[in-house]
Design a protein around this motif. Structure first.
Motif, PDB file in Angstrom:
ATOM      1  N   ASP A  37       3.563 -32.466   1.285  1.00  0.00           N
ATOM      2  CA  ASP A  37       2.721 -33.024   2.341  1.00  0.00           C
ATOM      3  C   ASP A  37       3.454 -34.160   3.039  1.00  0.00           C
ATOM      4  OD1 ASP A  37       0.038 -31.670   2.237  1.00  0.00           O
ATOM      5  OD2 ASP A  37       0.189 -32.318   0.156  1.00  0.00           O
ATOM      6  N   ILE A  52       5.115 -40.973   5.149  1.00  0.00           N
ATOM      7  CA  ILE A  52       5.054 -40.696   3.714  1.00  0.00           C
ATOM      8  C   ILE A  52       5.354 -39.214   3.504  1.00  0.00           C
ATOM      9  CG2 ILE A  52       3.639 -40.735   1.631  1.00  0.00           C
ATOM     10  CD1 ILE A  52       4.198 -43.499   2.722  1.00  0.00           C
ATOM     11  N   GLU A  54       5.492 -36.476   0.515  1.00  0.00           N
ATOM     12  CA  GLU A  54       4.913 -36.399  -0.825  1.00  0.00           C
ATOM     13  C   GLU A  54       5.344 -35.139  -1.560  1.00  0.00           C
ATOM     14  OE1 GLU A  54       0.512 -35.813  -1.376  1.00  0.00           O
ATOM     15  OE2 GLU A  54       0.653 -37.915  -1.949  1.00  0.00           O
ATOM     16  N   GLU A  55       5.886 -35.339  -2.763  1.00  0.00           N
ATOM     17  CA  GLU A  55       6.153 -34.232  -3.670  1.00  0.00           C
ATOM     18  C   GLU A  55       5.006 -34.152  -4.675  1.00  0.00           C
ATOM     19  OE1 GLU A  55      10.110 -34.222  -5.353  1.00  0.00           O
ATOM     20  OE2 GLU A  55      10.795 -35.587  -3.779  1.00  0.00           O
ATOM     21  N   THR A  59       6.487 -39.829  -4.294  1.00  0.00           N
ATOM     22  CA  THR A  59       6.257 -40.012  -2.865  1.00  0.00           C
ATOM     23  C   THR A  59       7.346 -40.912  -2.293  1.00  0.00           C
ATOM     24  OG1 THR A  59       4.820 -41.944  -3.162  1.00  0.00           O
ATOM     25  CG2 THR A  59       3.760 -39.790  -3.112  1.00  0.00           C
ATOM     26  N   HIS A  60       7.779 -40.576  -1.065  1.00  0.00           N
ATOM     27  CA  HIS A  60       8.823 -41.329  -0.380  1.00  0.00           C
ATOM     28  C   HIS A  60       8.196 -42.028   0.826  1.00  0.00           C
ATOM     29  CE1 HIS A  60      11.749 -38.989  -2.753  1.00  0.00           C
ATOM     30  NE2 HIS A  60      11.001 -37.937  -2.438  1.00  0.00           N
ATOM     31  N   THR A  75      10.873 -45.182  -2.761  1.00  0.00           N
ATOM     32  CA  THR A  75      10.365 -44.042  -3.509  1.00  0.00           C
ATOM     33  C   THR A  75       9.453 -44.527  -4.616  1.00  0.00           C
ATOM     34  OG1 THR A  75      12.311 -42.694  -3.052  1.00  0.00           O
ATOM     35  CG2 THR A  75      10.988 -42.065  -4.945  1.00  0.00           C
ATOM     36  N   GLY A  78       4.525 -42.251  -7.930  1.00  0.00           N
ATOM     37  CA  GLY A  78       3.249 -41.612  -7.607  1.00  0.00           C
ATOM     38  C   GLY A  78       2.156 -41.923  -8.600  1.00  0.00           C
ATOM     39  N   LYS A  84      -5.404 -36.747  -5.604  1.00  0.00           N
ATOM     40  CA  LYS A  84      -4.728 -35.855  -4.670  1.00  0.00           C
ATOM     41  C   LYS A  84      -5.057 -36.138  -3.206  1.00  0.00           C
ATOM     42  CE  LYS A  84      -4.757 -32.026  -7.992  1.00  0.00           C
ATOM     43  NZ  LYS A  84      -5.224 -30.629  -8.234  1.00  0.00           N
ATOM     44  N   GLN A 100      -6.299 -43.450  -2.738  1.00  0.00           N
ATOM     45  CA  GLN A 100      -6.534 -42.040  -3.003  1.00  0.00           C
ATOM     46  C   GLN A 100      -7.707 -41.868  -3.957  1.00  0.00           C
ATOM     47  OE1 GLN A 100      -1.798 -41.539  -3.284  1.00  0.00           O
ATOM     48  NE2 GLN A 100      -2.857 -39.618  -3.639  1.00  0.00           N
ATOM     49  N   GLU A 122       1.533 -49.121  -8.535  1.00  0.00           N
ATOM     50  CA  GLU A 122       0.513 -48.089  -8.649  1.00  0.00           C
ATOM     51  C   GLU A 122      -0.550 -48.560  -9.637  1.00  0.00           C
ATOM     52  OE1 GLU A 122       3.764 -47.411  -9.422  1.00  0.00           O
ATOM     53  OE2 GLU A 122       4.355 -46.633  -7.463  1.00  0.00           O
TER      54      GLU A 122
END
Length: 483
Positions: A37, A52, A54-55, A59-60, A75, A78, A84, A100, A122
């Protein structure tokens, strides 16, 4: 040869009204092919942008200045997988906070990107009760406001305020008295926005960007939220006599309830809905015998700009297209043209009706119709995605980016509708429906189809930004399309 290529690129950009905006060198990301995303966020105060990528677990974050120059990148490892859906953000002092939620909407967490130190943080937020469910969010330059409702105590609405440093506060709000004072018999907010879904409950409120095209799949939802610079509005249309407006104004965002009366259908009861645009409200009322559309002032509902009335035996004089039925059984899922007004009214009376208004080339492009009723929860079928809830498209919720959702469902509709053109005084005008910004993005993608991966769509200041991972250029590109 080089001159020919340059001229061709200029021709393509001119045809689609498209201009380069930002780009990220994807080769700097070792796992770039795992990107799932992408999000683009604007800081209008400093004229900077944050992207952003997102893997699954990582997230980068990228910060750009107003000239499109990359300032810094970070980076993050997450959040837990259960978080999600991005529901809000805050930008302040070179920091970006992304909030989120989990699928149930009863747990929140955040990632803070500090573009000065190059570090991330985080953490999870503490929620007082597990019966609280996310309703909607609104973000300003220094805080993000999130509303939850207690599904075990339907009278309780809570306002959560989150700040850039990760702190939060909560206040309980009761709307019952205001609803009762306005003469609403069913004076519990939960009666309008909570739907039962088996043994669970679903919040039914969709955020709408009314500056872009919206099809009936979105606007037929009875409960909508509209964002403005100085606050936001919820509209509830389950009541057949009134549109219930709940205004949340800056800086306190305390809800104020008021009503806008709907015109009465002469024959029998039917269905109704509304749509806010500019400083006006469009209300649609219909049954299998008649259709009424009113255009009024939001601040002074007694000021009626225009009324459209059609009986089932009459021709619809203000339509610019035939009556269109998408996904028709007898046309193998394609578009079927209906001839009689009575068929449109019959479809609208058996479906969820709706109306949308979009400014396009100094005209109002107005869509009136209905969509097939869905099971509780508001799911809809979309090619490649299966059943998608009305509140989400992939991992992108309407809370964070209603533009992406509007584009995602724009060409995937099961509606029966008419398309109309009106001038700025709301007088009907003849002419063909011209292509809007979503159509031009589709045209651009058709030419560049092999390059489109990990797509994003964002609205900023009268333009729509298409983002995509280009396999050929090994870059994540953002292209700007004027409305």
């Amino acid at each position: 040869m080089k001159i020919t290529i340059i001229l061709l690129l200029l021709f393509v950009n001119t045809c689609f009204g498209q201009y380069p905006f930002l780009e990220i060198n994807a080769s700097d990301i070792q796992s770039r092919w795992k990107i799932q995303d992408a999000y683009l966020i604007e800081d209008s105060k400093t004229n900077s942008y944050y992207a952003i990528l997102e893997e699954d677990k990582v997230t980068h974050g990228f910060k750009f200045d107003g000239t499109g120059t990359l300032v810094n990148r970070i980076t993050s490892e997450g959040l837990k997988r259960k978080y999600k859906e991005i529901i809000g953000h805050i930008i302040k002092n070179n920091k970006l906070l992304l909030i989120q939620k989990n699928d149930k909407g009863n747990k929140f967490a955040y990632i803070q990107y500090d573009f000065i130190t190059g570090k991330t943080k985080e953490a999870e937020y503490d929620i007082e009760k597990r019966t609280d469910r996310f309703v909607e969010s609104y973000c300003t330059s220094d805080r993000c406001i999130i509303y939850t409702i207690d599904i075990s105590n339907h009278n309780s609405l809570k306002k959560w305020e989150y700040t850039i440093d990760g702190t939060s506060s909560v206040k309980e709000i009761f709307l019952t008295k205001q609803l009762r004072m306005n003469g609403i018999k069913d004076n519990y907010l939960s009666s309008y926005i909570i739907e039962s879904q088996g043994f669970s409950s679903n919040i039914n409120l969709v955020k709408v960007n009314n500056k872009i095209p919206n099809n009936i799949e979105i606007t037929a939802n009875p409960n909508k939220m509209y964002e403005y610079e100085d606050g936001f509005v919820w509209t509830l249309d389950a009541d057949l006599e009134h549109t219930i407006l709940i205004n949340f104004d800056y800086p306190e965002f305390e809800p104020v309830v008021r009503l806008i009366k709907k015109s009465e259908l002469e024959k029998n009861r039917g269905t109704s809905n509304s749509f806010l645009f500019e400083d006006k409200i469009a209300q649609v009322m219909s049954n299998n015998r008649e259709l009424i559309v009113d255009f009024k002032s939001v601040e002074n509902p007694e000021l009626l700009y225009k009324t459209l009335r059609v009986d089932k035996k009459e021709e619809i004089e203000f339509k610019n297209t035939p009556i269109l039925q998408e996904g028709a059984t007898y046309s193998f899922g394609g578009t079927r043209k209906l001839e009689k007004t009575s068929k449109l009214l019959r479809k609208m009376s058996s479906q969820d009706n709706g109306i949308s208004v979009n400014k396009n080339d100094d005209h109002y492009h107005i869509t009136i119709g209905g969509k097939r009723k869905q099971n509780s929860g508001g799911g809809m079928m979309m090619p490649g995605f299966g059943a998608v809830p009305m509140g989400a498209f992939g991992a992108m919720t309407t809370s964070f980016n209603p533009t992406f959702f509007a584009y995602g469902v724009y060409s995937n509709t099961g509606s029966t509708r008419i398309e109309c053109l009106f001038d700025q005084d709301l007088n009907h005008v003849e002419g063909e429906i011209t292509k809007n910004v979503f159509d031009r993005i589709d045209d651009y993608k058709e030419v560049n189809e092999r390059n489109i991966k990990v797509e994003s769509i964002t609205y900023f200041n009268n333009r729509v930004i298409l983002g995509y991972l280009s396999l050929r250029e090994d870059r994540y590109l953002f292209k700007s399309f004027e409305l």
